[in-house]
Design an enzyme around this catalytic site. Sequence first.
Site, PDB file in Angstrom:
ATOM      1  N   LYS A  13       0.845  -1.199   0.000  1.00  0.00           N
ATOM      2  CA  LYS A  13       0.000   0.000   0.000  1.00  0.00           C
ATOM      3  C   LYS A  13       0.878   1.246   0.000  1.00  0.00           C
ATOM      4  O   LYS A  13       2.087   1.176   0.206  1.00  0.00           O
ATOM      5  CB  LYS A  13      -0.922  -0.002   1.221  1.00  0.00           C
ATOM      6  CG  LYS A  13      -0.203  -0.007   2.563  1.00  0.00           C
ATOM      7  CD  LYS A  13      -1.185  -0.081   3.714  1.00  0.00           C
ATOM      8  CE  LYS A  13      -0.442  -0.052   5.053  1.00  0.00           C
ATOM      9  NZ  LYS A  13      -1.367  -0.061   6.199  1.00  0.00           N
ATOM     10  N   TYR A  50      14.538  31.728   2.932  1.00  0.00           N
ATOM     11  CA  TYR A  50      13.391  32.496   3.402  1.00  0.00           C
ATOM     12  C   TYR A  50      13.509  32.808   4.895  1.00  0.00           C
ATOM     13  O   TYR A  50      13.958  31.979   5.689  1.00  0.00           O
ATOM     14  CB  TYR A  50      12.090  31.712   3.182  1.00  0.00           C
ATOM     15  CG  TYR A  50      11.647  31.637   1.740  1.00  0.00           C
ATOM     16  CD1 TYR A  50      11.285  32.785   1.047  1.00  0.00           C
ATOM     17  CD2 TYR A  50      11.570  30.408   1.088  1.00  0.00           C
ATOM     18  CE1 TYR A  50      10.863  32.709  -0.278  1.00  0.00           C
ATOM     19  CE2 TYR A  50      11.150  30.320  -0.227  1.00  0.00           C
ATOM     20  CZ  TYR A  50      10.804  31.478  -0.903  1.00  0.00           C
ATOM     21  OH  TYR A  50      10.388  31.408  -2.211  1.00  0.00           O
TER      22      TYR A  50
END
Length: 823
Positions: A493, A719
């Site tokens: 999965k 940033y």
Amino acid sequence: MSINIKSLISVLDAEWIGSDTDIFVDHISIDSRSLQNGSKTLFIALSGVNNDAHLYIAELIEKGVQNFVVQYIPENVKGKANFLLVKNTLNALQQFAGYYRNLFDFPVIGLTGSNGKTIVKEWLNFLLSPDYNIIRSPKSYNSQVGVPLSVIAINAKHNLGIFEAGISTVDEMIKLEKIIKPNIGVLTNIGSAHDEGFQNLEQKINEKLLLFKNATTIIYQKNQLVDLCLEVFCERYPLKDRVLFSWSFTDNTSDVFILERENTNETTTIQYQYQSEFFDLKIPFSDSASVENAISCLLVLLYFKYDFDTIQNRVQMLYPVQMRLEVKNGINNCSIIDDSYSSDFQSLKIALDFLESQQKKNATKTVILSDIFQSGFSNEELYSKVAQLISDNNVNRVIGIGATISSFAGKFSNCITFQNTAEFIAQFESLNFNSETILIKGARSFQFEEIVALLEEKTHETVLEINLDSISHNLNYYKSKLADDVKIMVMVKAFGYGNGGLEIAKLLEHHKVDYLGVAFADEGISLKNGGIKLPIMVLNPESTSFPSIIQYQLEPEIYSIKGLKAFLKIAEERKLKNFPIHIKLDTGMHRLGFEENTLDELIQTLKGNSTVKVKSVLSHLATSDELKHFDFVISQIDLFDKLSSKLISALDINPIRHILNTSGITNFPKAQFNMVRLGIGLYGVSNDPSEQKYLENVGTLKSIISQVRTIPSGDSVGYGRRFMAEKETKIATIPIGYADGISRLWGNQVGYVVIKNQKAFILGSVCMDMLMVDVSNIDCKEGDSVIIFGESPTVIEMAAALKTIPYEIMTSISQRVKRVFFR
């Protein structure tokens, strides 16, 4: 090879069970998947703890194989083929290889050590090939199985052998020595690889030296411990004319003494003394490992009495060795298998088998092949064999590049040829590659990397490399913990825990696992569309997906009365009979499942219903990885046993029962019931540190340096100016960010990447598509490789720092990151 089976009865100490023994075989196989198996094949059915090739004999007989070496004869094939019955088929493979090796008499170089064996072997092949017809180990075939397969490839035209031998514990090398029987021994770097198999370094060296028991020359790097081991070795295994040929950076008593070493970014120049003369040698590498490997090659060339000019001319052309077959996404829905650095007959066989294992469903198989060198055959015989090999592998089209293969184009079906790579590139647009699996295999001189670059899908330079061999290793590790009759479901999965679902599912199908598990129907549908035939359980099916589940023959987990009735309604409308479903019981996880007070209603709903069949009953452990909750886990297991037993008795059914996940397999072995579910452990992650050392890393997230700059003290990075340089700082920008799955919490000097085997800490905030690292103390440049995670840092280490779990790290890697699969 043409071997009379009659001669093998005594060689293998076998019992013959079959018809006439006057049978000749020309191919030895241990791989049931290979399309090269046929009437002239002798198939040796290897049987280990986790895999038994005897199970494939019936399929092989259907394909035309008639001759087998076996430990037992399965009931369903008795009287249908010829069998050489032996006590141990691995020993038989090794005995056959030893017998076959004795049929030839030419010099053989045997290589062993902890590191560098494969590279030195490939470099020696390059350096010596102008003067010898060489047989060598393909790729890194150096194991108890790989060595005999390598030796079996010898033919009458070879006049030099180069074989590597690797061991992981005691009593292994003595078997390999009987197969290789080297005249010349090369001991490469002795490091920490496989340390756990030996008491100490001295024992490891002593075991490796056993390869040279009958070698008349031993080449090695001189040091105190190796010298001591060699002294004892030579006393124990004396040979009248044995020569020890040594080199050293520090000991001027060595035969080749390295006086000076001068490095630039990409090259190293060494000055060495040999037989009282001094020489300068330029090596086209700057890292220490490559320099040491080149020096080992130098000593072999000196042993073969090459003059200095020849040595210099050839050594300066050495190249990085590509040691693996890589699968890459290609243009126009193609898959690319990159084997663009070697072209020999034996490795072509390996590459074609890999092509078959990686072929997309219904895709055309294409081979781009250069002239083949050093086969040992005449060109007429060689290209006849190559054409037959390609035909046996059902290759749809062949593109030959080179003057020699062009002259034999008529031997191939649907073949187009070009005189050189440049001519191919000029005609590239007209070749119309689309929805093909393409094997690119060529000698280095043809520069097929240019072809790979043309065919490869253009994405950014960050990739997640998936080691398929490591997945096999980890699967077998957990299988070894199971009782013989216990089945195994493997969870694929979440895109195979971020590693790539379909490719891993193909591998698991080959290993004959019993079930695959996915979370949602669309994951199972994708696998079915990819050609997967294994039963697939959908663990979290939504009622809206039930029609698709039925259409694609998936098997839903049912965890509520509402869901059961919804599925039964659709099943009745479609007049299904015995459609497989899986009943989930809640034993304390309190996530999904039938609780004890709903069991009677479940029984009444299922009783007498023939549209569905309860294939399995399962539950889920909440704390199998935390032994402080041992008693709670035991209570879950006891409740599961109680509830499932009640269900089985009331419905008179015999379903598979399963409750254990990866940690449960290790910590609660008595609760295996009929099946276990393997998840994160397959991908090389354990919650138990003592178990982690037995698992292999599967995924390595890599990128490159986009730019390097130096900023002065006081400048900031990224940033928010979250990093301020306190001194002049060299920084590198890497094209990977939080959109690729790198947590912003890993920034601001919490986390690091690895460049040139050194840590480079992340400066400032992780950006959407980039991050910046401190490389002030690292000699690096734009384009250099960067490890984001893998062996270091591990996902376990990252998860601990980020206060999360490895699952989250792995499944967070965006699907925009290209997955590259290799063996």
